[in-house]
Enzyme design. Structure first.
Site, PDB file in Angstrom:
ATOM      1  N   GLU A 132      12.115   1.516   0.583  1.00  0.00           N
ATOM      2  CA  GLU A 132      12.342   0.173   1.098  1.00  0.00           C
ATOM      3  C   GLU A 132      12.061  -0.867   0.014  1.00  0.00           C
ATOM      4  O   GLU A 132      11.025  -0.824  -0.655  1.00  0.00           O
ATOM      5  CB  GLU A 132      11.408  -0.043   2.300  1.00  0.00           C
TER       6      GLU A 132
ATOM      7  N   SER B 233       2.983   2.289   9.591  1.00  0.00           N
ATOM      8  CA  SER B 233       2.970   1.860   8.195  1.00  0.00           C
ATOM      9  C   SER B 233       1.555   2.022   7.655  1.00  0.00           C
ATOM     10  O   SER B 233       0.609   1.474   8.215  1.00  0.00           O
ATOM     11  CB  SER B 233       3.421   0.397   8.123  1.00  0.00           C
TER      12      SER B 233
ATOM     13  N   LYS C 195       3.010   2.495   1.903  1.00  0.00           N
ATOM     14  CA  LYS C 195       3.180   1.384   0.969  1.00  0.00           C
ATOM     15  C   LYS C 195       2.938   1.902  -0.446  1.00  0.00           C
ATOM     16  O   LYS C 195       1.995   2.687  -0.656  1.00  0.00           O
ATOM     17  CB  LYS C 195       2.159   0.290   1.292  1.00  0.00           C
TER      18      LYS C 195
ATOM     19  N   LYS D  51       5.307   5.678   7.075  1.00  0.00           N
ATOM     20  CA  LYS D  51       5.777   4.856   5.951  1.00  0.00           C
ATOM     21  C   LYS D  51       4.554   4.558   5.101  1.00  0.00           C
ATOM     22  O   LYS D  51       3.527   4.107   5.616  1.00  0.00           O
ATOM     23  CB  LYS D  51       6.426   3.584   6.486  1.00  0.00           C
TER      24      LYS D  51
ATOM     25  N   GLY E  19       8.103  -4.362  11.200  1.00  0.00           N
ATOM     26  CA  GLY E  19       6.960  -4.973  11.883  1.00  0.00           C
ATOM     27  C   GLY E  19       6.265  -5.952  10.963  1.00  0.00           C
ATOM     28  O   GLY E  19       6.344  -5.841   9.736  1.00  0.00           O
TER      29      GLY E  19
ATOM     30  N   ASP F  65       7.562   2.092   0.964  1.00  0.00           N
ATOM     31  CA  ASP F  65       7.900   0.663   0.950  1.00  0.00           C
ATOM     32  C   ASP F  65       7.226   0.004  -0.252  1.00  0.00           C
ATOM     33  O   ASP F  65       5.999  -0.003  -0.359  1.00  0.00           O
ATOM     34  CB  ASP F  65       7.407   0.005   2.251  1.00  0.00           C
TER      35      ASP F  65
ATOM     36  N   LYS G  19      13.977  -7.314  10.763  1.00  0.00           N
ATOM     37  CA  LYS G  19      12.788  -8.023  11.266  1.00  0.00           C
ATOM     38  C   LYS G  19      13.268  -9.344  11.843  1.00  0.00           C
ATOM     39  O   LYS G  19      13.751 -10.205  11.100  1.00  0.00           O
ATOM     40  CB  LYS G  19      11.810  -8.309  10.134  1.00  0.00           C
TER      41      LYS G  19
ATOM     42  N   ASP H 245      14.717  -4.958   2.999  1.00  0.00           N
ATOM     43  CA  ASP H 245      13.898  -5.733   3.932  1.00  0.00           C
ATOM     44  C   ASP H 245      13.984  -7.201   3.500  1.00  0.00           C
ATOM     45  O   ASP H 245      14.849  -7.951   3.977  1.00  0.00           O
ATOM     46  CB  ASP H 245      12.459  -5.189   3.901  1.00  0.00           C
TER      47      ASP H 245
HETATM   48  O1  NPG Z   1       3.361  -2.161  11.810  1.00  0.00           O
HETATM   49  O2  NPG Z   1       3.669  -4.279  11.761  1.00  0.00           O
HETATM   50  C1  NPG Z   1       3.460  -3.214  11.208  1.00  0.00           C
HETATM   51  C2  NPG Z   1       3.335  -3.213   9.720  1.00  0.00           C
HETATM   52  C3  NPG Z   1       4.624  -2.907   9.086  1.00  0.00           C
HETATM   53  O3  NPG Z   1       4.344  -2.506   6.779  1.00  0.00           O
HETATM   54  C4  NPG Z   1       4.651  -3.289   7.642  1.00  0.00           C
HETATM   55  N1  NPG Z   1       5.027  -4.541   7.373  1.00  0.00           N
HETATM   56  O4  NPG Z   1       6.672  -5.166   4.315  1.00  0.00           O
HETATM   57  O5  NPG Z   1       7.326  -4.299   6.142  1.00  0.00           O
HETATM   58  C5  NPG Z   1       6.450  -4.856   5.473  1.00  0.00           C
HETATM   59  C6  NPG Z   1       5.075  -5.056   6.044  1.00  0.00           C
HETATM   60  C7  NPG Z   1       4.620  -6.483   6.104  1.00  0.00           C
HETATM   61  C8  NPG Z   1       3.587  -6.804   6.909  1.00  0.00           C
HETATM   62  C9  NPG Z   1       5.195  -7.454   5.380  1.00  0.00           C
HETATM   63  C10 NPG Z   1       3.155  -8.092   7.008  1.00  0.00           C
HETATM   64  C11 NPG Z   1       4.758  -8.749   5.467  1.00  0.00           C
HETATM   65  C12 NPG Z   1       3.734  -9.042   6.288  1.00  0.00           C
END
Ligand code: NPG
Length: 374
Positions: free
Chosen positions: A219, A140, A168, A166, A296, A194, A268, A244
């Site tokens: 996403e 990500s 953001k 991915k 994640g 995302d 998740k 999500d």
């Molecule tokens: O590799 O853990 C990882 C990061 C993945 O982008 C990621 N997580 O929205 O999915 C999400 C985002 C996130 C991270 C959301 C932390 C909330 C807290």
């Protein structure tokens, strides 16, 4: 099993680089691990570990770190200390009076599950019925300040060999970044975006322009509660919609699927109340022909190991956000953190989640220890 003790280790770990989503920038990972001691039938005492994934502020979900810790200490622990025959499979039942707070419940269920499996000498992957020995590793990429910086960041991960990117996005940092990544790395790069709920239905025409870039999925474009609106948006986009934030339980997964709000689901475990509920969502989605992948939450080595086993179930047909530990941490708190090699991460095979917490490193990043009394 009988729960004997429950300890919360609060951690603050530096990230190797800041991570920006549509709602915040993180420079450190704050979380707490749950260490539980349980007595098993033959009198042996086993220890299990769980991880709480709540953010320090209620921006991703209503649940946030200090609130989640409070729920564990004041409400979850007393209910479980009162149970004489506790199993991982009954934790959810014993906690049924507590509304919401899935991340608090998940962390404690995890610790009980880890202990139970360690007592049996069984790996989490074997318990789940996992079918893969290694799973594709996606990464990500946070929002960058410029299109050039996005291309540079993505290029670094492509060079490392990640199986999927991915990116953001948020209004003002979307189309140009996506177009540049496609131009630079070609149409074959497995690539998705995302939004973390940053758009509304008014943006439908804007989001339609993403259809030109052959994305695997978009996403969570809209808000957590907007199931019907996601279904409406799905009718206007060719890019598949993945949910999500909106999927907080097996029931909400069923609703999303029935409404046509999700073509794909990001699973998740923390968001849905634990790994057992995560598996139920996997089963439901699979029965409906809906693809799932493992999300994640910047987990430490404990949560990442568990996620890797979950992602080895047969319905996890898309690469998850299961990057190597070094993507976020210079120094993880388990002795053998997950590493990405050849675009995959190996599924742990040891008892429980298959990782050992390194006490010295745990203490290095620990800000507080809370012993929850019986
Ligand atoms: O590799 O853990 C990882 C990061 C993945 O982008 C990621 N997580 O929205 O999915 C999400 C985002 C996130 C991270 C959301 C932390 C909330 C807290």
């Amino acid at each position: 099993m009988k729960l004997l003790s429950l300890r919360m280790h609060h951690l603050r770990m530096p990230l190797v680089s800041p991570f920006t989503t549509s709602f915040m920038t993180q420079t450190h990972k704050r979380c707490f691990l749950v260490e539980a001691e349980l007595e098993i039938a033959d009198g042996r005492v086993v220890t299990g570990w769980g991880e709480n994934v709540a953010l320090d502020r209620p921006y991703y979900s209503a649940e946030y770190l200090d609130g989640s810790a409070d729920v564990v200490a004041r409400w979850i622990a007393p209910l479980l200390f009162a149970v004489d025959v506790l199993t991982a499979e009954t934790v959810g039942h014993h906690l049924r009076a507590i509304v919401g707070n899935p991340m608090a419940k998940a962390a404690v269920e995890m610790a009980v599950l880890d202990a139970q499996l360690r007592a049996e000498g069984r790996s989490f992957a074997s318990y789940l019925g996992a079918v893969a020995r290694a799973v594709p590793s996606g990464v990500s990429v946070g929002i960058q300040d410029s299109v050039e910086a996005t291309v540079r960041a993505v290029g670094g991960y492509v060079d490392e060999g990640y199986a999927r990117i991915k990116l953001k996005i948020r209004p003002g940092a979307d189309l140009a970044h996506v177009a540049a990544v496609r131009r630079e790395f070609g149409d074959d790069l497995p690539f998705q975006v995302d939004a973390n709920a940053a758009y509304t239905l008014v943006d439908a025409a804007h989001l339609q322009r993403l259809d030109d870039f052959g994305l695997l999925l978009i996403e969570q474009p809209l808000g957590e509660a907007d199931l019907r609106q996601h279904a409406q948006l799905a009718g206007q986009l060719r890019t598949p919609i993945c949910l999500d934030e909106s999927v907080v339980s097996a029931e909400s997964a069923v609703d999303a699927i029935a409404l046509g709000a999700a073509a794909i689901i990001n699973v998740k475990p923390g968001r849905v109340g634990g790994y057992l509920e995560a598996r139920r969502i996997h089963d439901i989605a699979r029965a409906h022909g809906i693809a799932v992948w493992c999300g994640g939450m910047l987990e430490t080595g404990v949560g990442r190991a568990a996620n890797t086993a979950l992602a080895a179930l047969p319905g996890f047909t898309l690469p998850g956000d299961i990057s190597g530990s070094d993507r976020f941490f210079a120094d993880d708190i388990v002795t053998a953190p997950i590493r990405m090699h050849d675009g995959v991460v190996d599924v742990p095979t040891g008892p429980g989640f298959g990782v050992e917490v390194d006490r010295e490193r745990l203490e290095r990043y620990r800000t507080a220890v809370v012993d929850v009394g019986v």
